[in-house]
Write an enzyme that holds these catalytic residues in place. Structure first.
Site, mmCIF file in Angstrom:
data_model
loop_
_atom_site.group_PDB
_atom_site.id
_atom_site.type_symbol
_atom_site.label_atom_id
_atom_site.label_comp_id
_atom_site.label_asym_id
_atom_site.label_seq_id
_atom_site.Cartn_x
_atom_site.Cartn_y
_atom_site.Cartn_z
ATOM 1 C CB THR A 171 34.548 50.088 38.871
ATOM 2 O OG1 THR A 171 33.467 50.644 39.719
ATOM 3 C CG2 THR A 171 35.898 50.946 39.351
ATOM 4 C CE1 TYR B 225 50.502 39.053 27.948
ATOM 5 C CE2 TYR B 225 51.239 36.966 28.327
ATOM 6 C CZ TYR B 225 51.438 38.318 28.631
ATOM 7 O OH TYR B 225 51.796 38.686 29.774
ATOM 8 C CE LYS C 92 33.663 50.990 43.502
ATOM 9 N NZ LYS C 92 34.549 51.301 42.501
ATOM 10 N NE ARG D 36 37.218 42.996 43.085
ATOM 11 C CZ ARG D 36 36.783 44.048 43.577
ATOM 12 N NH1 ARG D 36 37.248 45.280 43.754
ATOM 13 N NH2 ARG D 36 35.580 43.820 44.428
ATOM 14 C CD GLU E 109 51.732 42.814 25.042
ATOM 15 O OE1 GLU E 109 52.110 43.130 24.187
ATOM 16 O OE2 GLU E 109 52.083 42.453 25.921
ATOM 17 C CG ASP F 265 36.405 58.017 39.136
ATOM 18 O OD1 ASP F 265 35.763 57.212 38.933
ATOM 19 O OD2 ASP F 265 37.551 58.114 39.827
HETATM 20 N N1 DSN Z 1 37.514 51.363 46.925
HETATM 21 C C1 DSN Z 1 36.409 51.845 46.319
HETATM 22 C C2 DSN Z 1 35.198 52.158 47.444
HETATM 23 O O1 DSN Z 1 35.004 51.437 48.231
HETATM 24 O O2 DSN Z 1 34.460 52.998 47.309
HETATM 25 C C3 DSN Z 1 36.798 53.153 45.893
HETATM 26 O O3 DSN Z 1 38.000 52.845 44.917
#
Ligand code: DSN
Length: 428
Positions: free
Chosen positions: A234, A62, A237, A243, A64, A208
């Site tokens: 994110t 933990y 990707k 993730r 925080e 974003d």
């Molecule tokens: N779920 C993602 C995508 O496949 O584009 C976006 O959050």
């Protein structure tokens, strides 16, 4: 086993012995991913080093708070993981400030809105049906319920963002926040135009970059960081990390963003994920990652051209990024029948090709059916595939979609590619 040897992390044989049911799920998923073509634009294959950090004992801690300012004792070691992740993210993205704790892109957006807005404030963002994201004000998402949302879209003729519409809507509705960034927009976004519009009305600009942050990291496309007040992203990707999510911002907003992530919208950070993010940022700082990012885009362009030649119309005419979106309405199968996005997704799945149906701008079909499919190249590029393989994939996808009766020959061709370009080779 040497009983004095410390336990460092994943030992798959232990899982097999203790819980064969769950072990089998892991094996089956690995076999599924390795046995087919993964064309989901938002997925990738992380390195074994990222997986090692993820499957580590850091999950137990933990922490925080932030490095040096925790609400738990014993954080001096995990502090080092978070400092590494922050320093590497700032270096990689040339950002003033980085928060690496968001559990996902949606969590990063929630925190960014919490830092910049009050419930009831107005935000201007891209409509989900034109390529935006659920968290950009969809009615079924917290963002649509808690904020007054104005949406912009793409032009019907060019299928490119209508910057004139963005400016008109901004002047008319005076949003406190303007958002750009999308999930199925294949083209570059002109951040300088968005910056100009935000400055004109005194709004914050949030980019974003969930989909494109990996391409920005590898300098395959221009970075949003110099233009945005806040960039959310994110890590899983094209960036090829675990993730998770993150936020970059100016020094001015650093404290607001940090407070909005913790304690406002999240509790304890996932320190194993934070360590894995540090590993991924480290990998993205290497020169070979630039080659990867450039290759992801080159492959997407080639795949888009190949599918266009097979009769699938690329929305906006092509791509500048890692993904392409196709309008299938002009396509007929071997029986002369039209093929919806959902049907194309199903036929491809039968042949071992994973891609997703996707609404296209002004789509007459509902999201469960759709007129389109989305394809992306991060996974196949990680497998070492290049332009020649993209041409083959375009031909395979077209055959799967148009001739569902020819599954055996399509599957053979899929297996040919996965055999010569396996994901997770043994020696890695
Ligand atoms: N779920 C993602 C995508 O496949 O584009 C976006 O959050």
């Amino acid at each position: 086993m040497d009983k004095t040897e410390p336990f460092y992390g994943p030992d798959f044989s232990q899982l097999v012995r203790q819980d064969p049911d769950v072990a089998q799920v892991l094996l089956d998923e690995l076999a599924r991913a390795r046995g087919g073509l993964q064309l989901i634009a938002s997925e990738n294959f992380t390195s074994p080093a990222v997986i090692a950090a993820l499957g580590s004992t850091l999950t137990n801690k933990y922490a925080e708070g932030y490095p040096g300012r925790r609400y738990y004792g014993g954080c001096e070691v995990v502090d080092r993981a978070e400092r590494l992740a922050i320093d590497r993210a700032k270096l990689l993205f040339k950002a003033d400030h980085a928060n690496v704790q968001p559990h996902s892109g949606a969590s990063a957006n929630l925190a960014a809105y919490a830092a910049l807005l009050q419930p009831g404030d107005t935000m201007l963002a891209m409509a989900l049906e034109h390529g935006g994201h659920l968290t950009h004000g969809s009615k079924v998402n917290f963002s649509g319920r808690w904020f007054d949302v104005v949406s912009y879209g793409v032009r019907r003729d060019t299928e490119l963002i209508d910057y004139d519409e963005v400016r008109e809507l901004a002047i008319r509705h005076r949003p406190k926040l303007i958002i750009c960034g999308a999930t199925s927009y294949p083209r570059l976004i002109d951040y300088s135009v968005f910056r100009g519009i935000a400055d004109e009305i005194g709004a914050w600009l949030l980019v974003d970059a969930a989909h494109t942050i990996g391409l920005m990291a590898g300098e395959a496309i221009p970075s949003a960081v110099p233009y945005a007040d806040v960039v959310t992203f994110t890590t899983h990707k094209a960036l090829r990390g675990p993730r998770g999510g993150g936020v970059l911002c100016t020094e001015e907003l650093a404290q607001r963003i940090d407070h909005a992530v913790f304690p406002f919208t999240q509790g304890g950070p996932l320190m194993h994920a934070v360590a894995a993010k540090a590993v991924a940022f480290g990998e993205a700082l290497r020169p070979e990652y630039r080659d990867y990012a450039a290759s992801v885009v080159e492959n997407a362009v080639t795949l888009a051209e190949g599918l266009a030649a097979e009769g699938m119309r690329p929305v906006s005419g092509g791509t500048d990024t890692h993904l392409a979106l196709f309008d299938l309405r002009g396509l007929t199968d071997f029986q002369g029948l039209p093929v919806s996005g959902a049907e194309a997704e199903r036929r491809c799945a039968q042949a071992g090709i994973t891609l997703n149906r996707n609404v296209i701008p002004y789509d007459p079909e509902p999201p469960t059916v759709t007129s389109g499919i989305r394809v992306g190249t991060p996974c196949v590029t990680t497998q070492g595939m290049g332009v020649a393989e993209m041409k083959e994939i375009a031909s395979i996808v077209a055959q799967a979609v148009r001739k569902p009766g020819a599954i055996a020959s399509v599957s053979d061709r899929v297996m040919g590619l996965t055999a010569t370009h396996p994901a997770y080779r043994r020696e890695e």
